[in-house]
Design a protein around this motif. Structure first.
Motif: not given
Length: 317
Positions: A154-169
């Motif tokens: 989760f930290a790696l997925a939100t390390a920057g100002a992303n405008e789309l976050i994709v999460l698999d389980e």
């Protein structure tokens, strides 16, 4: 942060330029069609749950969205361009089940690397705190529990100002408090205008978190709407009651409009397409139900009803 403009129609649906657009997308693996003529759009600020039984095409859909695979037909666009370019521009963050983590480094070192690589990174300590990793930031990644590894992803997925976050389980392996904290952060991300797409087998999470649910079945969209709309689409209601005397399951199976029946001791659980008529027929059998409850289906029950009906329809063709 710059996000794509989005407005609402009178029925609450979003309009404007989509964050993600699938147009007649298909993907085959040999003779297996994993995705079939898929049309999906996602808009800024939406939190969308992607549901489906195993083999429904969820993972293939996420792979296509993230540019990990290319479609055999149709077009996938993310922020009006290719998925690969949108990711290179730092607009997309992803938390996937597949793929391992670097092991012989500390949590802080791995998060610092992710922040250094992101074109619009957040401060390392902020990323660690948001993922509740500060206390274990010095620990080696290969010494983490499964739930802690998920928090690192989760930290790696939100390390920057992303405008789309994709999460698999995303919450697999997390305890209850960690799951609640995780979704609290995700709600905050959506309020800031980010689009959230998550695939999950925890249907109670989809019911509680998502403002839109997409149900896939054999690579096609079977249902797309709010959780309430998905429940209504199932077209059934839940009837639960207790009986004082012996229960004749054979007699209960003759009740009208019955779609499912479960008898546990003296407790009867029914799904009915006309609950009023079914309950009337229960009294017609000379039974006197106690603690009678009639309610709409939960999302999990509706999901099962919808997918089972689709499977039965295909089998009858």
């Amino acid at each position: 942060m710059t996000t794509t403009a989005s407005t609402f129609t009178g029925d609450g649906r979003r309009t404007g330029a989509p964050v993600v657009s699938f147009e007649n997308v298909s993907k085959n693996y040999g003779e297996v069609r994993a995705v079939a003529d898929l049309d999906i759009q996602l808009h800024p600020g939406e939190t969308v749950a992607l549901l489906g039984p195993n083999g429904a095409g969820k993972s293939s859909t996420l792979d296509l969205l993230l540019g990990l695979r290319n479609p055999d037909a149709g077009r996938v666009e993310v922020f009006g361009t290719t998925p690969q370019r949108a990711i290179a521009e730092g607009k997309v963050g992803a938390m996937l089940q597949s793929g391992g983590l670097m092991e012989d480094v500390s949590v802080r070192e791995l998060v610092r690397l992710a922040c250094a690589l992101h074109p619009r990174s957040h401060p390392v300590e902020q990323v660690l705190e948001r993922a509740d990793l500060t206390e274990i930031a010095g620990r080696k990644v290969n010494k983490l529990s499964g739930g802690q590894e998920q928090r690192v992803r989760f930290a790696l997925a939100t390390a920057g100002a992303n405008e789309l976050i994709v999460l698999d389980e995303p919450t697999t392996g997390m305890d209850v408090s960690a799951r609640q904290a995780f979704w609290g952060v995700m709600r905050g991300q959506a309020r800031e205008g980010r689009a959230i797409l998550f695939a999950t087998h925890y249907l109670e999470e989809a019911d509680a978190i998502a403002d839109r649910v997409i149900v896939l079945h054999r690579g096609r969209v079977l249902a797309d709407g709010s959780a309430a709309e998905i429940k209504a689409k199932a077209g059934a209601r839940r009837v639960v009651f207790d009986l004082d005397g012996p229960v004749s399951e054979a007699a209960l199976r003759e009740l009208p409009f019955l779609s499912s029946l479960e008898v546990s001791g003296r407790t009867v659980r029914i799904q009915s397409h006309d609950a009023d008529a079914t309950v009337h027929a229960v009294y017609g059998l000379g039974l006197f139900p106690r603690n009678l409850e009639v309610a709409g289906l939960g999302l999990e029950q509706a999901f099962i009803a919808i997918t089972d009906a689709a499977t039965a329809e295909e089998a009858g063709r």
